[in-house]
Design an enzyme around this catalytic site. Structure first.
Site, PDB file in Angstrom:
ATOM      1  N   ASP A  47     126.008 107.979  26.493  1.00 55.12           N
ATOM      2  CA  ASP A  47     125.729 106.583  26.833  1.00 55.12           C
ATOM      3  C   ASP A  47     126.241 106.345  28.254  1.00 55.12           C
ATOM      4  O   ASP A  47     127.325 106.819  28.604  1.00 55.12           O
ATOM      5  CB  ASP A  47     126.461 105.657  25.843  1.00 55.12           C
ATOM      6  CG  ASP A  47     125.907 104.244  25.825  1.00 55.12           C
ATOM      7  OD1 ASP A  47     125.469 103.792  24.752  1.00 55.12           O
ATOM      8  OD2 ASP A  47     125.916 103.587  26.896  1.00 55.12           O
ATOM      9  N   SER A  58     116.310  96.614  26.473  1.00 51.09           N
ATOM     10  CA  SER A  58     115.660  96.031  25.292  1.00 51.09           C
ATOM     11  C   SER A  58     115.509  94.507  25.318  1.00 51.09           C
ATOM     12  O   SER A  58     115.407  93.892  24.267  1.00 51.09           O
ATOM     13  CB  SER A  58     116.419  96.446  24.037  1.00 51.09           C
ATOM     14  OG  SER A  58     117.725  95.918  24.088  1.00 51.09           O
ATOM     15  N   THR A  78     109.942  99.803  18.135  1.00 52.55           N
ATOM     16  CA  THR A  78     110.074  98.355  17.906  1.00 52.55           C
ATOM     17  C   THR A  78     108.771  97.725  17.417  1.00 52.55           C
ATOM     18  O   THR A  78     107.673  98.211  17.745  1.00 52.55           O
ATOM     19  CB  THR A  78     110.493  97.660  19.226  1.00 52.55           C
ATOM     20  OG1 THR A  78     110.389  96.241  19.063  1.00 52.55           O
ATOM     21  CG2 THR A  78     109.607  98.059  20.386  1.00 52.55           C
ATOM     22  N   TYR A 103     108.428  95.563  27.731  1.00 56.26           N
ATOM     23  CA  TYR A 103     109.338  96.212  26.779  1.00 56.26           C
ATOM     24  C   TYR A 103     108.533  96.937  25.698  1.00 56.26           C
ATOM     25  O   TYR A 103     108.707  98.141  25.460  1.00 56.26           O
ATOM     26  CB  TYR A 103     110.276  95.169  26.161  1.00 56.26           C
ATOM     27  CG  TYR A 103     111.066  95.686  24.992  1.00 56.26           C
ATOM     28  CD1 TYR A 103     111.957  96.733  25.143  1.00 56.26           C
ATOM     29  CD2 TYR A 103     110.908  95.131  23.717  1.00 56.26           C
ATOM     30  CE1 TYR A 103     112.674  97.229  24.062  1.00 56.26           C
ATOM     31  CE2 TYR A 103     111.619  95.613  22.639  1.00 56.26           C
ATOM     32  CZ  TYR A 103     112.497  96.669  22.813  1.00 56.26           C
ATOM     33  OH  TYR A 103     113.194  97.159  21.734  1.00 56.26           O
ATOM     34  N   LYS A 145     107.934 101.126  25.032  1.00 57.05           N
ATOM     35  CA  LYS A 145     108.271 101.755  23.741  1.00 57.05           C
ATOM     36  C   LYS A 145     107.020 102.404  23.140  1.00 57.05           C
ATOM     37  O   LYS A 145     107.098 103.484  22.536  1.00 57.05           O
ATOM     38  CB  LYS A 145     108.853 100.714  22.794  1.00 57.05           C
ATOM     39  CG  LYS A 145     110.261 100.273  23.163  1.00 57.05           C
ATOM     40  CD  LYS A 145     111.297 101.284  22.678  1.00 57.05           C
ATOM     41  CE  LYS A 145     112.711 100.872  22.994  1.00 57.05           C
ATOM     42  NZ  LYS A 145     113.715 101.761  22.411  1.00 57.05           N
ATOM     43  N   PHE A 160     112.026  95.579  13.092  1.00 54.90           N
ATOM     44  CA  PHE A 160     111.735  94.155  13.213  1.00 54.90           C
ATOM     45  C   PHE A 160     113.039  93.489  13.683  1.00 54.90           C
ATOM     46  O   PHE A 160     113.646  93.988  14.625  1.00 54.90           O
ATOM     47  CB  PHE A 160     111.088  93.633  11.922  1.00 54.90           C
ATOM     48  CG  PHE A 160     109.611  94.046  11.903  1.00 54.90           C
ATOM     49  CD1 PHE A 160     109.258  95.391  11.811  1.00 54.90           C
ATOM     50  CD2 PHE A 160     108.602  93.123  12.083  1.00 54.90           C
ATOM     51  CE1 PHE A 160     107.929  95.792  11.892  1.00 54.90           C
ATOM     52  CE2 PHE A 160     107.272  93.520  12.153  1.00 54.90           C
ATOM     53  CZ  PHE A 160     106.932  94.854  12.059  1.00 54.90           C
ATOM     54  N   ASN A 161     113.513  92.418  13.090  1.00 55.85           N
ATOM     55  CA  ASN A 161     114.687  91.742  13.682  1.00 55.85           C
ATOM     56  C   ASN A 161     115.986  92.251  13.072  1.00 55.85           C
ATOM     57  O   ASN A 161     116.332  91.862  11.962  1.00 55.85           O
ATOM     58  CB  ASN A 161     114.537  90.231  13.510  1.00 55.85           C
ATOM     59  CG  ASN A 161     113.454  89.687  14.412  1.00 55.85           C
ATOM     60  OD1 ASN A 161     112.284  90.042  14.265  1.00 55.85           O
ATOM     61  ND2 ASN A 161     113.825  88.865  15.365  1.00 55.85           N
ATOM     62  N   HIS A 197     119.427  86.909  21.121  1.00 54.91           N
ATOM     63  CA  HIS A 197     119.020  86.930  19.710  1.00 54.91           C
ATOM     64  C   HIS A 197     119.521  85.716  18.945  1.00 54.91           C
ATOM     65  O   HIS A 197     120.604  85.186  19.216  1.00 54.91           O
ATOM     66  CB  HIS A 197     119.520  88.219  19.038  1.00 54.91           C
ATOM     67  CG  HIS A 197     118.822  89.427  19.567  1.00 54.91           C
ATOM     68  ND1 HIS A 197     119.448  90.612  19.811  1.00 54.91           N
ATOM     69  CD2 HIS A 197     117.532  89.604  19.920  1.00 54.91           C
ATOM     70  CE1 HIS A 197     118.580  91.486  20.290  1.00 54.91           C
ATOM     71  NE2 HIS A 197     117.406  90.898  20.364  1.00 54.91           N
ATOM     72  N   ASP A 240     106.614  84.418  22.432  1.00 49.26           N
ATOM     73  CA  ASP A 240     107.024  84.505  21.026  1.00 49.26           C
ATOM     74  C   ASP A 240     105.818  84.331  20.096  1.00 49.26           C
ATOM     75  O   ASP A 240     105.235  83.248  20.046  1.00 49.26           O
ATOM     76  CB  ASP A 240     108.038  83.401  20.693  1.00 49.26           C
ATOM     77  CG  ASP A 240     109.459  83.758  21.078  1.00 49.26           C
ATOM     78  OD1 ASP A 240     109.745  84.951  21.287  1.00 49.26           O
ATOM     79  OD2 ASP A 240     110.287  82.829  21.167  1.00 49.26           O
TER      80      ASP A 240
HETATM   81  N1  UFG Z   1     115.302  81.708  18.963  1.00 49.31           N
HETATM   82  C1  UFG Z   1     115.689  80.399  19.108  1.00 49.31           C
HETATM   83  N2  UFG Z   1     116.868  80.151  19.765  1.00 49.31           N
HETATM   84  C2  UFG Z   1     117.657  81.149  20.272  1.00 49.31           C
HETATM   85  C3  UFG Z   1     117.238  82.491  20.125  1.00 49.31           C
HETATM   86  C4  UFG Z   1     116.043  82.729  19.464  1.00 49.31           C
HETATM   87  O1  UFG Z   1     115.023  79.464  18.658  1.00 49.31           O
HETATM   88  O2  UFG Z   1     118.706  80.850  20.864  1.00 49.31           O
HETATM   89  C5  UFG Z   1     114.059  81.991  18.211  1.00 49.31           C
HETATM   90  C6  UFG Z   1     113.042  82.779  19.016  1.00 49.31           C
HETATM   91  O3  UFG Z   1     112.230  81.916  19.746  1.00 49.31           O
HETATM   92  C7  UFG Z   1     112.302  83.520  17.905  1.00 49.31           C
HETATM   93  C8  UFG Z   1     113.369  83.766  16.844  1.00 49.31           C
HETATM   94  O4  UFG Z   1     114.404  82.828  17.128  1.00 49.31           O
HETATM   95  O5  UFG Z   1     111.329  82.698  17.356  1.00 49.31           O
HETATM   96  C9  UFG Z   1     113.955  85.147  16.880  1.00 49.31           C
HETATM   97  O6  UFG Z   1     114.309  85.462  18.206  1.00 49.31           O
HETATM   98  P1  UFG Z   1     115.155  86.750  18.611  1.00 49.31           P
HETATM   99  O7  UFG Z   1     115.346  86.692  20.102  1.00 49.31           O
HETATM  100  O8  UFG Z   1     116.365  86.839  17.760  1.00 49.31           O
HETATM  101  O9  UFG Z   1     114.222  87.951  18.213  1.00 49.31           O
HETATM  102  P2  UFG Z   1     112.695  88.273  18.617  1.00 49.31           P
HETATM  103  O10 UFG Z   1     111.883  88.058  17.388  1.00 49.31           O
HETATM  104  O11 UFG Z   1     112.260  87.568  19.826  1.00 49.31           O
HETATM  105  O12 UFG Z   1     112.803  89.801  19.059  1.00 49.31           O
HETATM  106  C10 UFG Z   1     113.051  90.859  18.169  1.00 49.31           C
HETATM  107  C11 UFG Z   1     113.802  91.947  18.915  1.00 49.31           C
HETATM  108  C12 UFG Z   1     112.982  92.479  20.047  1.00 49.31           C
HETATM  109  C13 UFG Z   1     111.670  92.929  19.518  1.00 49.31           C
HETATM  110  C14 UFG Z   1     111.003  91.864  18.696  1.00 49.31           C
HETATM  111  C15 UFG Z   1     109.811  92.411  18.016  1.00 49.31           C
HETATM  112  O13 UFG Z   1     115.015  91.451  19.402  1.00 49.31           O
HETATM  113  O14 UFG Z   1     113.645  93.558  20.664  1.00 49.31           O
HETATM  114  O15 UFG Z   1     111.858  91.361  17.691  1.00 49.31           O
HETATM  115  O16 UFG Z   1     108.793  91.522  18.098  1.00 49.31           O
HETATM  116  F1  UFG Z   1     110.872  93.256  20.550  1.00 49.31           F
END
Ligand code: UFG
Length: 315
Positions: free
Chosen positions: A31, A72, A112, A136, A140, A164-165, A182, A277
């Site tokens: 790393d 990421s 991903t 991103y 991948k 996924f998440n 996140h 999103d």
């Molecule tokens: N969200 C909020 N407020 C925040 C953070 C997130 O409302 O402070 C919402 C986002 O808009 C989204 C949901 O919460 O609707 C989840 O968001 P995350 O950022 O936690 O996760 P993502 O679904 O955007 O992303 C995840 C991974 C990515 C990957 C993706 C696959 O973190 O690496 O899923 O689609 F690419």
């Protein structure tokens, strides 16, 4: 086995490295600490601070590689695509060439759901067309394509796991990003007092409560899938599996579960949609269940949040 874990000082990589050490494997973490933390490398693992272009020596005598090292952040990838292509594709190609040179023929790759882009099915299948909507996901997907090519041309054995998440914690191993985007860690930071309120990015999506729906999988369950994948690597083949729970939760539902777990009111503020999103992202993980016997054990949302909260708050 003797295993090289790239990115093993990061969130998912460190949990996998910890489980591999517990299972009795001889683990080396590689790393560059650009986003990881040296103290996240589990006890019992050897640590080499280097980037992927310098992986050559660390590959000596390894039986397989588990490859997590990557940039990421979706938003950052849109602003700095060159960085993502150089690190994620360029770095991985350097690693694959070094593996070929050293005769290391097995790899498990951290892919991903972002490779799919806007879903065409209520539960995304591995056979759905990959149409990423950001650099991103593109980088991948490019790695996944390289793995398929090298499996055919070079006899490489590869398994890609499309997460996924990912959320939750495994003992002390938790999400610790300098820039936290996140949802679950951001909501919990309101409960610790580090943030004042949670921003809800959009309430006008075509979902039951108007907020985005995602498929949350516990990092401990996700990590266990890597140990199963390692056993399923077959030289000359590239296998791809989704990793999710098959169930979606909205942003509002997640915030409510965080309120229940922490006992904190967690004020929320509705903001505009975040660019890029999709409304709903839910996996079908039937394939990995059927072929590798993977089963989610800690993936109930209250368990995920409780484990993340315990690691963050020390409670
Ligand atoms: N969200 C909020 N407020 C925040 C953070 C997130 O409302 O402070 C919402 C986002 O808009 C989204 C949901 O919460 O609707 C989840 O968001 P995350 O950022 O936690 O996760 P993502 O679904 O955007 O992303 C995840 C991974 C990515 C990957 C993706 C696959 O973190 O690496 O899923 O689609 F690419």
């Amino acid at each position: 086995m003797r295993l090289l874990v790239t990115g093993g000082a990061g969130y998912v990589g460190s949990v996998v490295a910890a489980q591999l050490v517990e299972a009795g494997h001889e683990v080396t973490v590689l790393d560059d600490l650009s986003t990881g933390h040296a103290d996240a490398v589990p006890d019992g693992a050897r640590f080499v601070r280097a980037d992927l272009a310098e992986a050559h020596d660390a590959l000596d005598g390894q039986d397989a590689v588990l490859h997590f090292a990557a940039k990421s952040l979706v938003g950052e990838s849109v602003e700095k695509p060159e960085l993502y292509w150089r690190h994620n594709l360029g770095g991985t190609l350097a690693l694959l060439e070094a593996m070929h040179g050293k005769g290391v023929r097995r790899i498990v790759f951290s892919s991903t759901a972002a490779t799919y882009g806007e879903p065409i099915s209520p539960q995304i299948l591995e056979s759905d067309p990959p149409r990423p909507t950001n650099p991103y996901g593109e980088t991948k997907l490019a790695v996944d394509m390289a793995l398929t090519a090298f499996a055919g041309l070079r006899g490489l054995g590869a398994v890609s796991l499309r997460y996924f998440n990912v959320a939750g914690a495994y003992g002390r191993f938790r999400e610790r990003h300098a820039i936290e985007t996140h949802l679950i860690p951001n909501v919990l930071k309101v409960a610790t007092g580090e943030r004042e309120e949670v921003q809800v990015f959009g309430t006008d999506y075509p979902t039951p409560d108007g907020t985005c729906v995602r498929d949350y999988v516990h990092v401990a369950d996700l990590a266990r899938a890597h140990l199963l994948a390692l056993g399923a690597v077959t030289e000359g083949e590239h296998k791809i599996y989704n990793l999710g729970s098959g169930t979606g939760f909205s942003v509002k539902e997640v915030v409510d579960v965080c309120r229940e777990v922490t006992g904190h009111p967690i004020p929320e503020k509705v903001g505009p949609r975040r660019t890029g999103d999709p409304a709903v992202l839910v996996a079908s993980s039937d394939k990995i269940q059927a072929e590798l016997g993977w089963k989610a054990e800690r993936t109930a949302l209250p368990t995920i949040v409780a484990d993340a909260w315990a690691a963050l708050s020390g409670k």
